[in-house]
Write a protein that holds these residues in place. Structure first.
Motif, PDB file in Angstrom:
ATOM      1  N   ALA A  77      40.970  38.052  44.516  1.00 57.71           N
ATOM      2  CA  ALA A  77      40.018  38.403  45.238  1.00 57.71           C
ATOM      3  C   ALA A  77      39.033  39.245  44.757  1.00 57.71           C
ATOM      4  O   ALA A  77      37.651  39.324  44.525  1.00 57.71           O
ATOM      5  N   ALA A  78      39.351  40.307  44.163  1.00 56.37           N
ATOM      6  CA  ALA A  78      38.643  41.434  43.571  1.00 56.37           C
ATOM      7  C   ALA A  78      37.938  40.825  42.383  1.00 56.37           C
ATOM      8  O   ALA A  78      36.736  41.149  42.053  1.00 56.37           O
ATOM      9  N   VAL A  79      38.677  40.572  41.353  1.00 54.19           N
ATOM     10  CA  VAL A  79      38.092  39.983  40.160  1.00 54.19           C
ATOM     11  C   VAL A  79      37.404  38.900  40.334  1.00 54.19           C
ATOM     12  O   VAL A  79      36.421  38.831  39.896  1.00 54.19           O
ATOM     13  N   GLY A  80      37.549  38.118  41.127  1.00 52.51           N
ATOM     14  CA  GLY A  80      36.700  36.881  41.495  1.00 52.51           C
ATOM     15  C   GLY A  80      35.280  37.311  41.874  1.00 52.51           C
ATOM     16  O   GLY A  80      34.429  36.597  41.609  1.00 52.51           O
ATOM     17  N   GLU A  81      35.297  38.182  42.707  1.00 58.29           N
ATOM     18  CA  GLU A  81      34.279  38.902  43.103  1.00 58.29           C
ATOM     19  C   GLU A  81      33.158  39.434  42.065  1.00 58.29           C
ATOM     20  O   GLU A  81      32.014  39.223  42.017  1.00 58.29           O
ATOM     21  N   VAL A  82      33.910  40.273  41.336  1.00 60.03           N
ATOM     22  CA  VAL A  82      33.093  40.561  39.950  1.00 60.03           C
ATOM     23  C   VAL A  82      32.498  39.373  39.284  1.00 60.03           C
ATOM     24  O   VAL A  82      31.263  39.535  38.647  1.00 60.03           O
ATOM     25  N   VAL A  83      33.320  38.430  38.873  1.00 55.79           N
ATOM     26  CA  VAL A  83      32.719  37.360  38.177  1.00 55.79           C
ATOM     27  C   VAL A  83      31.812  36.473  39.076  1.00 55.79           C
ATOM     28  O   VAL A  83      30.630  36.379  38.277  1.00 55.79           O
ATOM     29  N   ARG A  84      31.860  36.543  40.265  1.00 52.86           N
ATOM     30  CA  ARG A  84      30.670  35.880  40.814  1.00 52.86           C
ATOM     31  C   ARG A  84      29.300  36.819  40.635  1.00 52.86           C
ATOM     32  O   ARG A  84      28.199  36.208  40.765  1.00 52.86           O
ATOM     33  N   GLU A  85      29.542  37.971  41.209  1.00 54.58           N
ATOM     34  CA  GLU A  85      28.410  38.797  40.753  1.00 54.58           C
ATOM     35  C   GLU A  85      27.800  38.861  39.415  1.00 54.58           C
ATOM     36  O   GLU A  85      26.344  38.728  39.438  1.00 54.58           O
ATOM     37  N   LEU A  86      28.427  38.933  38.491  1.00 53.00           N
ATOM     38  CA  LEU A  86      28.081  38.761  36.912  1.00 53.00           C
ATOM     39  C   LEU A  86      27.565  37.467  36.799  1.00 53.00           C
ATOM     40  O   LEU A  86      26.346  37.209  36.034  1.00 53.00           O
TER      41      LEU A  86
END
Length: 228
Positions: A77-86
């Protein structure tokens, strides 16, 4: 799309992720966040091997497997959020770095639980492994870097510019504000090495030589937006 990479430095049940972009002279922080990889509702989740040591072997195996599944979901969930933001800002993630302690192989579970030192080692690996698996599920390459090798790896990545890069990373806290701890600095340095490696691989000279879930995410600050 512009390139970005991120580094992660983990602790027991939580860690710091820093995303960077640019090169040795233009390095900038795209975001930083505190990620939580343990569910407080699970007894002992922040130190699962310590808790498992009080259980029988079979029960400890089941307990650790359950904790691992939860930690992996939280990391995803955390890394996925980073991917979506970038991705939303038109940055392409070219890789990630996870910082290691000793990186030595672990013995069987029974031997781990019989040694307090190995319990600590196993817990460090446990939470780093959750982040590595999250990256792999998201098709992001993962590079493991031992912390004691950071300076040496920086020299290999940046050559004579290594000290300048490290000084720049250390001073970034002045411009972007706190928190900018050792966790953030080492994660940023590891991420910058990934960018440097990708830049070398993509350069014309290198080409010539080589040939053609979000259950719980706590953020200190994510990509310029304060969380409350």
């Amino acid at each position: 799309m512009k390139r970005a990479a991120f580094g992660v430095r983990m602790h027991s049940g939580w860690g710091v992720l820093v995303a960077v972009s640019g090169d040795a002279t233009t390095l900038e922080v795209m975001g930083r966040m505190r990620i939580v990889t343990a569910d407080p509702k699970i007894p002992g989740a922040n130190q699962p091997y310590h808790y498992a040591a009080s259980l029988g072997l079979l029960e400890s195996e089941r307990y650790l497997a359950n904790c691992a599944a939860v930690s992996e979901r939280l990391a995803l969930a955390a890394v996925g959020e980073v991917v979506r933001e970038l991705d939303g800002r038109h940055y392409r993630i070219v890789g990630s770095a996870v910082l290691l302690a000793s990186g030595r192989p672990l013995p069987s579970l029974s031997k781990i639980l019989a040694s307090h030192a190995l319990i600590h080692t196993a817990e460090g690996e446990f939470f780093r492994d959750a982040v590595r698996k999250a990256c792999e599920r998201l098709k992001i390459s993962v590079t493991a870097i031992r912390e004691r090798e950071l300076d040496e790896r920086a020299k290999a990545a940046f050559g004579n510019a290594a000290n300048r890069v490290q000084r720049r990373i250390s001073s970034l806290g002045t411009s972007i504000g706190p928190p900018w701890t050792k966790d953030h600095k080492t994660a940023a340095l590891a991420a910058s090495m990934i960018l440097a490696r990708e830049e070398t691989v993509a350069s014309p000279r290198a080409t010539l030589k080589s040939g053609p879930l979000r259950k719980r995410v706590e953020a200190t600050e994510l990509f310029g937006k304060r969380r409350t």
